[in-house]
Design an enzyme around this catalytic site. Sequence first.
Site, PDB file in Angstrom:
ATOM      1  N   LEU A  60      22.032  -9.934   0.324  1.00 13.18           N
ATOM      2  CA  LEU A  60      21.268 -11.396   0.446  1.00 13.18           C
ATOM      3  C   LEU A  60      20.898 -11.463  -0.867  1.00 13.18           C
ATOM      4  CD1 LEU A  60      18.934 -10.264   3.505  1.00 13.18           C
ATOM      5  CD2 LEU A  60      20.663 -12.122   3.354  1.00 13.18           C
ATOM      6  N   PHE A  81      13.992  -8.039   7.991  1.00  8.63           N
ATOM      7  CA  PHE A  81      13.662  -6.615   7.446  1.00  8.63           C
ATOM      8  C   PHE A  81      14.163  -6.223   6.016  1.00  8.63           C
ATOM      9  CE2 PHE A  81      13.756  -6.367  11.853  1.00  8.63           C
ATOM     10  CZ  PHE A  81      12.553  -5.751  12.363  1.00  8.63           C
ATOM     11  N   SER A 125       3.501  -4.623   5.025  1.00 12.69           N
ATOM     12  CA  SER A 125       3.104  -3.291   5.210  1.00 12.69           C
ATOM     13  C   SER A 125       1.483  -3.235   5.171  1.00 12.69           C
ATOM     14  CB  SER A 125       3.726  -2.615   4.038  1.00 12.69           C
ATOM     15  OG  SER A 125       3.242  -1.718   3.808  1.00 12.69           O
ATOM     16  N   TYR A 150       6.530  -2.165  -5.365  1.00 15.79           N
ATOM     17  CA  TYR A 150       6.828  -2.443  -4.056  1.00 15.79           C
ATOM     18  C   TYR A 150       5.777  -2.921  -3.222  1.00 15.79           C
ATOM     19  CZ  TYR A 150       7.546  -1.522   0.742  1.00 15.79           C
ATOM     20  OH  TYR A 150       7.606  -1.713   2.262  1.00 15.79           O
ATOM     21  N   LYS A 154       5.394  -7.001  -1.566  1.00 11.69           N
ATOM     22  CA  LYS A 154       4.811  -7.681  -0.165  1.00 11.69           C
ATOM     23  C   LYS A 154       3.918  -8.307  -0.070  1.00 11.69           C
ATOM     24  CE  LYS A 154       7.809  -4.885   2.313  1.00 11.69           C
ATOM     25  NZ  LYS A 154       8.949  -5.706   2.948  1.00 11.69           N
ATOM     26  N   ARG A 295      -0.442  13.488  -4.316  1.00  7.16           N
ATOM     27  CA  ARG A 295       0.551  12.809  -4.779  1.00  7.16           C
ATOM     28  C   ARG A 295      -0.182  11.465  -5.444  1.00  7.16           C
ATOM     29  NH1 ARG A 295       4.946  10.551  -0.918  1.00  7.16           N
ATOM     30  NH2 ARG A 295       3.281   9.538   0.167  1.00  7.16           N
ATOM     31  N   PRO A 296       0.304  11.329  -6.872  1.00  8.52           N
ATOM     32  CA  PRO A 296      -0.328  10.004  -7.381  1.00  8.52           C
ATOM     33  C   PRO A 296      -0.133   8.616  -6.536  1.00  8.52           C
ATOM     34  CG  PRO A 296       0.913  11.095  -9.019  1.00  8.52           C
ATOM     35  CD  PRO A 296       1.095  11.857  -7.761  1.00  8.52           C
TER      36      PRO A 296
HETATM   37  P1  NAD Z   1      15.749   0.467   5.655  1.00 11.74           P
HETATM   38  O1  NAD Z   1      15.880   0.683   4.350  1.00 11.74           O
HETATM   39  O2  NAD Z   1      15.862   1.531   6.959  1.00 11.74           O
HETATM   40  O3  NAD Z   1      16.345  -0.875   6.119  1.00 11.74           O
HETATM   41  C1  NAD Z   1      16.406  -1.814   5.339  1.00 11.74           C
HETATM   42  C2  NAD Z   1      17.801  -2.334   5.523  1.00 11.74           C
HETATM   43  O4  NAD Z   1      18.004  -3.578   4.655  1.00 11.74           O
HETATM   44  C3  NAD Z   1      18.984  -1.376   5.182  1.00 11.74           C
HETATM   45  O5  NAD Z   1      19.917  -1.217   6.051  1.00 11.74           O
HETATM   46  C4  NAD Z   1      19.470  -1.899   3.846  1.00 11.74           C
HETATM   47  O6  NAD Z   1      20.853  -1.652   3.645  1.00 11.74           O
HETATM   48  C5  NAD Z   1      19.152  -3.389   3.965  1.00 11.74           C
HETATM   49  N1  NAD Z   1      19.162  -4.176   2.689  1.00 11.74           N
HETATM   50  C6  NAD Z   1      18.249  -4.054   1.734  1.00 11.74           C
HETATM   51  N2  NAD Z   1      18.644  -4.866   0.764  1.00 11.74           N
HETATM   52  C7  NAD Z   1      19.513  -5.795   1.249  1.00 11.74           C
HETATM   53  C8  NAD Z   1      20.052  -6.844   0.770  1.00 11.74           C
HETATM   54  N3  NAD Z   1      19.882  -7.157  -0.453  1.00 11.74           N
HETATM   55  N4  NAD Z   1      21.206  -7.466   1.391  1.00 11.74           N
HETATM   56  C9  NAD Z   1      21.268  -7.234   2.905  1.00 11.74           C
HETATM   57  N5  NAD Z   1      20.772  -6.099   3.155  1.00 11.74           N
HETATM   58  C10 NAD Z   1      20.119  -5.284   2.524  1.00 11.74           C
HETATM   59  O7  NAD Z   1      14.007   0.230   5.826  1.00 11.74           O
HETATM   60  P2  NAD Z   1      13.021   0.224   7.256  1.00 11.74           P
HETATM   61  O8  NAD Z   1      12.403   1.506   7.245  1.00 11.74           O
HETATM   62  O9  NAD Z   1      13.864  -0.307   8.280  1.00 11.74           O
HETATM   63  O10 NAD Z   1      12.108  -1.125   6.691  1.00 11.74           O
HETATM   64  C11 NAD Z   1      12.505  -2.287   7.289  1.00 11.74           C
HETATM   65  C12 NAD Z   1      11.247  -3.239   6.651  1.00 11.74           C
HETATM   66  O11 NAD Z   1      10.108  -2.637   6.883  1.00 11.74           O
HETATM   67  C13 NAD Z   1      11.376  -3.325   5.038  1.00 11.74           C
HETATM   68  O12 NAD Z   1      11.032  -4.707   4.354  1.00 11.74           O
HETATM   69  C14 NAD Z   1      10.278  -2.377   4.551  1.00 11.74           C
HETATM   70  O13 NAD Z   1       9.981  -2.729   3.263  1.00 11.74           O
HETATM   71  C15 NAD Z   1       9.075  -2.838   5.781  1.00 11.74           C
HETATM   72  N6  NAD Z   1       8.364  -1.640   6.038  1.00 11.74           N
HETATM   73  C16 NAD Z   1       8.796  -0.196   5.912  1.00 11.74           C
HETATM   74  C17 NAD Z   1       7.738   0.679   6.456  1.00 11.74           C
HETATM   75  C18 NAD Z   1       8.283   2.111   6.653  1.00 11.74           C
HETATM   76  O14 NAD Z   1       7.476   2.950   6.430  1.00 11.74           O
HETATM   77  N7  NAD Z   1       9.590   2.363   6.955  1.00 11.74           N
HETATM   78  C19 NAD Z   1       6.327   0.229   6.372  1.00 11.74           C
HETATM   79  C20 NAD Z   1       6.034  -0.798   6.172  1.00 11.74           C
HETATM   80  C21 NAD Z   1       7.216  -1.779   6.150  1.00 11.74           C
HETATM   81  C1  WQD Z   2       2.113   9.916   4.554  1.00 11.27           C
HETATM   82  C2  WQD Z   2       1.123  11.061   4.536  1.00 11.27           C
HETATM   83  C3  WQD Z   2       1.389  11.754   1.930  1.00 11.27           C
HETATM   84  C4  WQD Z   2       5.376  13.501   2.124  1.00 11.27           C
HETATM   85  C5  WQD Z   2       4.507   4.717   2.799  1.00 11.27           C
HETATM   86  C6  WQD Z   2       4.472   3.812   1.878  1.00 11.27           C
HETATM   87  C7  WQD Z   2       3.922   2.392   2.548  1.00 11.27           C
HETATM   88  C8  WQD Z   2       4.734   2.156   3.749  1.00 11.27           C
HETATM   89  C9  WQD Z   2       4.780   3.518   4.589  1.00 11.27           C
HETATM   90  C10 WQD Z   2       6.545   0.410   3.480  1.00 11.27           C
HETATM   91  C11 WQD Z   2       0.596  10.928   2.626  1.00 11.27           C
HETATM   92  C12 WQD Z   2       1.840  12.931   3.080  1.00 11.27           C
HETATM   93  C13 WQD Z   2       4.073  13.018   2.312  1.00 11.27           C
HETATM   94  C14 WQD Z   2       5.370  14.845   1.807  1.00 11.27           C
HETATM   95  C15 WQD Z   2       3.175  14.979   2.364  1.00 11.27           C
HETATM   96  N1  WQD Z   2       5.965   1.850   3.570  1.00 11.27           N
HETATM   97  N2  WQD Z   2       3.058  13.450   2.720  1.00 11.27           N
HETATM   98  N3  WQD Z   2       3.926  15.612   1.978  1.00 11.27           N
HETATM   99  O1  WQD Z   2       2.592   6.985   1.749  1.00 11.27           O
HETATM  100  O2  WQD Z   2       1.505   6.471   3.833  1.00 11.27           O
HETATM  101  O3  WQD Z   2       3.326   5.101   3.281  1.00 11.27           O
HETATM  102  O4  WQD Z   2       5.355   4.601   3.884  1.00 11.27           O
HETATM  103  O5  WQD Z   2       5.674  -0.495   3.449  1.00 11.27           O
HETATM  104  O6  WQD Z   2       3.804   1.420   1.711  1.00 11.27           O
HETATM  105  O7  WQD Z   2       3.432   4.115   0.421  1.00 11.27           O
HETATM  106  O8  WQD Z   2       3.786   7.554   4.038  1.00 11.27           O
HETATM  107  O9  WQD Z   2       5.187   9.079   4.795  1.00 11.27           O
HETATM  108  O10 WQD Z   2       5.001   8.923   2.323  1.00 11.27           O
HETATM  109  O11 WQD Z   2       3.153   9.758   3.414  1.00 11.27           O
HETATM  110  O12 WQD Z   2       1.882  15.483   2.420  1.00 11.27           O
HETATM  111  O13 WQD Z   2       6.413  15.499   1.559  1.00 11.27           O
HETATM  112  O14 WQD Z   2       1.897  12.329   4.222  1.00 11.27           O
HETATM  113  O15 WQD Z   2       0.710  12.396   0.786  1.00 11.27           O
HETATM  114  O16 WQD Z   2      -0.921  11.213   3.054  1.00 11.27           O
HETATM  115  P1  WQD Z   2       2.624   6.751   3.075  1.00 11.27           P
HETATM  116  P2  WQD Z   2       4.388   8.814   3.797  1.00 11.27           P
END
Ligand code: NAD
Ligand code: WQD
Length: 339
Positions: A60, A81, A125, A150, A154, A295-296
């Site tokens: 994209l 996504f 997120s 990151y 968002k 973890r920071p």
């Molecule tokens: P994911 O990495 O499994 O899925 C993202 C997909 O997007 C991947 O398949 C990747 O190959 C594709 N992608 C990335 N950059 C691209 C590009 N430039 N062009 C085309 N495809 C591209 O991640 P996910 O966990 O399914 O997360 C999906 C969305 O949800 C993301 O926007 C993520 O930031 C957001 N989100 C995820 C979490 C989480 O903890 N998993 C939490 C909050 C928000």
């Molecule tokens: C959960 C808890 C860690 C790993 C992250 C992103 C957030 C969102 C979701 C996308 C925390 C603890 C973790 C390990 C541990 N993503 N932990 N040992 O940090 O809440 O959120 O994913 O938007 O933006 O920051 O998720 O699963 O990393 O951690 O103790 O090996 O588990 O400290 O308390 P987090 P996480």
Amino acid sequence: MAKILVTGGLGYIGSHTVVALQEKGFEVVIIDNLSNSEESVLHGIEKISGIRPQFENIDLRKKELVQQFFAENPIEGIIHFAASKAVGESVENPLLYYENNINTLVYLLQECEKHSIQNFIFSSSCTVYGEPDQLPITEDAPVKKAISPYGNTKQINEEILYDTCAVGNLQAISLRYFNPIGAHPSAEIGELPKGTPQNLVPFITQTGAGLRAELSVFGDDYPTPDGSCIRDYIHVVDLAQAHVVALQRLLDNKNTSSYEVFNLGTGKGSSVLEVIHAFEKVSGKKLNYKIVPRRPGDVISVYANTSKADEVLGWKTKYSMEEALQSAWKWEKKVRGLD
Ligand code: NAD
Ligand code: WQD
């Protein structure tokens, strides 16, 4: 019939949402560049729904390819996504994150304008809230300065959507996910982290499966009942369902403003140690873990107020954290060829 475009539809949350859309009769087209997924996910989707969705391997960030795609495909709505999502990597390489997470949204929205596509769902997120002042967190809690690039992408994404919806025909919904975990109950699709998992649950299941020797628990000296951090873990199948509901809201013109925001969580906080013990219970395995320093960048406690999603969207979670862990474990065992 116009199609629903799911960007990142081969990724973790995207693939589950594709299945949920297909189950409701939507025709789906996926764009994914496979940067964090495998093409074989298409097979998993097809095994569950019986339908192999159209797949376009497009990056994209390549504006001309995006333009060409929209010129050739009539699209009725977009669920976006695709993004880079590793918090630590975004600190190391912020420009990668600003390019991948900001440019791609802008290019998509330009195409929405050009082709009069009105319906847009965005993956936001709970990270936009930072360390909250009040728990559970409501949607009107202040968005604080982001802790990571990151998180900042968002926040900027949400502002771009807000500004774009204010002037044109676009209507968008940002869904702020709390912590998605688990896998489809069929274990045909699930989370496939590349390299060492950064997130808690895949690290737990990989430790349970013997791929990792030991889980590090990042701190047990937080001001919480057991000293470990608290998060709101939501089953990915529940999360996927919410996207279908949000999309339908836009298609039916039920939205009350052109830009809306919803928390997607369970409303229940669980500590890291509670998750570990729940995993031990559902898997029947003792997990090897040790307490290490904090973890920071970790916030202490985050969980959603779910009233808005419940009352306005008419959506609620069905699964517990334990059920989500059970599905994650079933998936991990299948991927590793255990059992
Ligand atoms: P994911 O990495 O499994 O899925 C993202 C997909 O997007 C991947 O398949 C990747 O190959 C594709 N992608 C990335 N950059 C691209 C590009 N430039 N062009 C085309 N495809 C591209 O991640 P996910 O966990 O399914 O997360 C999906 C969305 O949800 C993301 O926007 C993520 O930031 C957001 N989100 C995820 C979490 C989480 O903890 N998993 C939490 C909050 C928000
Ligand atoms: C959960 C808890 C860690 C790993 C992250 C992103 C957030 C969102 C979701 C996308 C925390 C603890 C973790 C390990 C541990 N993503 N932990 N040992 O940090 O809440 O959120 O994913 O938007 O933006 O920051 O998720 O699963 O990393 O951690 O103790 O090996 O588990 O400290 O308390 P987090 P996480």
